[in-house]
Design a protein around this motif. Sequence first.
Motif, mmCIF file in Angstrom:
data_model
loop_
_atom_site.group_PDB
_atom_site.id
_atom_site.type_symbol
_atom_site.label_atom_id
_atom_site.label_comp_id
_atom_site.label_asym_id
_atom_site.label_seq_id
_atom_site.Cartn_x
_atom_site.Cartn_y
_atom_site.Cartn_z
ATOM 1 N N SER A 5 15.086 -68.223 -27.995
ATOM 2 C CA SER A 5 15.342 -66.940 -27.355
ATOM 3 C C SER A 5 16.558 -67.126 -26.455
ATOM 4 O O SER A 5 16.516 -67.892 -25.495
ATOM 5 C CB SER A 5 14.123 -66.511 -26.530
ATOM 6 O OG SER A 5 14.358 -65.280 -25.897
ATOM 7 N N MET A 6 17.658 -66.460 -26.810
ATOM 8 C CA MET A 6 18.898 -66.562 -26.039
ATOM 9 C C MET A 6 19.031 -65.316 -25.173
ATOM 10 O O MET A 6 19.072 -64.197 -25.683
ATOM 11 C CB MET A 6 20.096 -66.683 -26.976
ATOM 12 C CG MET A 6 20.082 -67.983 -27.766
ATOM 13 S SD MET A 6 21.313 -68.009 -29.080
ATOM 14 C CE MET A 6 20.455 -67.071 -30.345
ATOM 15 N N ILE A 7 19.072 -65.518 -23.879
ATOM 16 C CA ILE A 7 19.118 -64.418 -22.920
ATOM 17 C C ILE A 7 20.577 -64.063 -22.651
ATOM 18 O O ILE A 7 21.355 -64.915 -22.228
ATOM 19 C CB ILE A 7 18.387 -64.801 -21.623
ATOM 20 C CG1 ILE A 7 16.941 -65.136 -21.935
ATOM 21 C CG2 ILE A 7 18.496 -63.697 -20.577
ATOM 22 C CD1 ILE A 7 16.444 -66.383 -21.309
ATOM 23 N N ARG A 8 20.921 -62.817 -22.911
ATOM 24 C CA ARG A 8 22.294 -62.344 -22.711
ATOM 25 C C ARG A 8 22.352 -61.469 -21.466
ATOM 26 O O ARG A 8 21.472 -60.652 -21.238
ATOM 27 C CB ARG A 8 22.765 -61.549 -23.913
ATOM 28 C CG ARG A 8 22.861 -62.389 -25.173
ATOM 29 C CD ARG A 8 23.413 -61.580 -26.338
ATOM 30 N NE ARG A 8 23.540 -62.392 -27.511
ATOM 31 C CZ ARG A 8 24.613 -63.125 -27.807
ATOM 32 N NH1 ARG A 8 25.640 -63.127 -27.004
ATOM 33 N NH2 ARG A 8 24.643 -63.833 -28.898
ATOM 34 N N LEU A 32 3.343 -71.684 -19.457
ATOM 35 C CA LEU A 32 3.677 -71.803 -20.881
ATOM 36 C C LEU A 32 3.941 -73.248 -21.294
ATOM 37 O O LEU A 32 3.680 -73.621 -22.438
ATOM 38 C CB LEU A 32 4.871 -70.913 -21.219
ATOM 39 C CG LEU A 32 4.645 -69.413 -21.038
ATOM 40 C CD1 LEU A 32 5.904 -68.640 -21.417
ATOM 41 C CD2 LEU A 32 3.448 -68.919 -21.837
ATOM 42 N N THR A 33 4.431 -74.072 -20.357
ATOM 43 C CA THR A 33 4.624 -75.491 -20.663
ATOM 44 C C THR A 33 3.275 -76.173 -20.833
ATOM 45 O O THR A 33 3.063 -76.934 -21.782
ATOM 46 C CB THR A 33 5.452 -76.176 -19.547
ATOM 47 O OG1 THR A 33 6.734 -75.533 -19.467
ATOM 48 C CG2 THR A 33 5.634 -77.648 -19.836
ATOM 49 N N ARG A 34 2.331 -75.885 -19.913
ATOM 50 C CA ARG A 34 0.991 -76.484 -20.010
ATOM 51 C C ARG A 34 0.269 -76.074 -21.284
ATOM 52 O O ARG A 34 -0.462 -76.871 -21.865
ATOM 53 C CB ARG A 34 0.143 -76.134 -18.790
ATOM 54 C CG ARG A 34 0.477 -76.970 -17.562
ATOM 55 C CD ARG A 34 -0.453 -76.744 -16.383
ATOM 56 N NE ARG A 34 -0.096 -75.524 -15.659
ATOM 57 C CZ ARG A 34 -0.807 -74.391 -15.666
ATOM 58 N NH1 ARG A 34 -1.953 -74.346 -16.289
ATOM 59 N NH2 ARG A 34 -0.397 -73.328 -15.006
ATOM 60 N N SER A 35 0.494 -74.839 -21.745
ATOM 61 C CA SER A 35 -0.178 -74.366 -22.964
ATOM 62 C C SER A 35 0.503 -74.857 -24.239
ATOM 63 O O SER A 35 -0.036 -74.676 -25.323
ATOM 64 C CB SER A 35 -0.226 -72.832 -22.977
ATOM 65 O OG SER A 35 1.070 -72.292 -23.228
ATOM 66 N N SER A 40 11.260 -75.811 -24.080
ATOM 67 C CA SER A 40 12.376 -76.051 -23.165
ATOM 68 C C SER A 40 12.940 -74.711 -22.711
ATOM 69 O O SER A 40 12.898 -73.730 -23.460
ATOM 70 C CB SER A 40 13.471 -76.842 -23.895
ATOM 71 O OG SER A 40 14.610 -77.012 -23.084
ATOM 72 N N THR A 41 13.473 -74.672 -21.509
ATOM 73 C CA THR A 41 14.153 -73.477 -21.014
ATOM 74 C C THR A 41 15.131 -73.885 -19.925
ATOM 75 O O THR A 41 14.921 -74.896 -19.245
ATOM 76 C CB THR A 41 13.166 -72.420 -20.481
ATOM 77 O OG1 THR A 41 13.879 -71.203 -20.215
ATOM 78 C CG2 THR A 41 12.453 -72.879 -19.237
ATOM 79 N N ILE A 80 13.056 -72.174 -25.683
ATOM 80 C CA ILE A 80 12.577 -72.571 -27.008
ATOM 81 C C ILE A 80 11.064 -72.498 -26.957
ATOM 82 O O ILE A 80 10.426 -73.157 -26.132
ATOM 83 C CB ILE A 80 13.044 -73.983 -27.391
ATOM 84 C CG1 ILE A 80 14.578 -74.015 -27.470
ATOM 85 C CG2 ILE A 80 12.420 -74.410 -28.725
ATOM 86 C CD1 ILE A 80 15.165 -75.379 -27.742
ATOM 87 N N PHE A 81 10.521 -71.652 -27.828
ATOM 88 C CA PHE A 81 9.074 -71.433 -27.885
ATOM 89 C C PHE A 81 8.468 -72.089 -29.115
ATOM 90 O O PHE A 81 9.091 -72.140 -30.171
ATOM 91 C CB PHE A 81 8.753 -69.933 -27.970
ATOM 92 C CG PHE A 81 9.233 -69.131 -26.798
ATOM 93 C CD1 PHE A 81 8.754 -69.378 -25.529
ATOM 94 C CD2 PHE A 81 10.153 -68.112 -26.965
ATOM 95 C CE1 PHE A 81 9.191 -68.626 -24.439
ATOM 96 C CE2 PHE A 81 10.598 -67.359 -25.894
ATOM 97 C CZ PHE A 81 10.110 -67.621 -24.630
ATOM 98 N N GLU A 82 7.250 -72.548 -28.958
ATOM 99 C CA GLU A 82 6.417 -72.990 -30.075
ATOM 100 C C GLU A 82 5.406 -71.877 -30.271
ATOM 101 O O GLU A 82 4.608 -71.583 -29.372
ATOM 102 C CB GLU A 82 5.710 -74.299 -29.733
ATOM 103 C CG GLU A 82 4.893 -74.885 -30.854
ATOM 104 C CD GLU A 82 5.743 -75.523 -31.940
ATOM 105 O OE1 GLU A 82 5.389 -75.327 -33.121
ATOM 106 O OE2 GLU A 82 6.743 -76.194 -31.631
#
Length: 125
Positions: A5-8, A32-35, A40-41, A80-82
């Motif tokens: 996800s690229m934030i513009r 979200l990291t714990r889950s 990465s962000t 970056i999401f899983e």
Amino acid sequence: MRFLSMIRADETAGQGPTEQLMADMGQLIDELTRSGQLVSTAGLRPSSEGMRVRLHRDGQLSVVDGPFTETKEVIAGYAIFEAPSRAEAFELTQRFLRLHGTGWDLACELRQIDGPGEGCTHSIS
């Protein structure tokens, strides 16, 4: 599956995150990291500190130092999401955007990341 996800954002708006936004973002990132949903962000430094490198068809390289005045919106950060599906990655992207509340004009480009052997047609070596 992994998604980028690229934030513009419009750098010329002169808008920066508040302390409250940073605290809220920290809580969401921790959750979200714990889950395992967030790989990465990060926010990106201003385009004035960047450069654009281009490979032309004739094989020549050109470099342009930032800021990139011809571009209104620049990539201001990424995540970056899983996620098991595109729909779930979309929901996670919405959570990041909604934290900003009103007064922001942001956009996200959401794209699935190909892994080795999953349709990537070129590589960088």
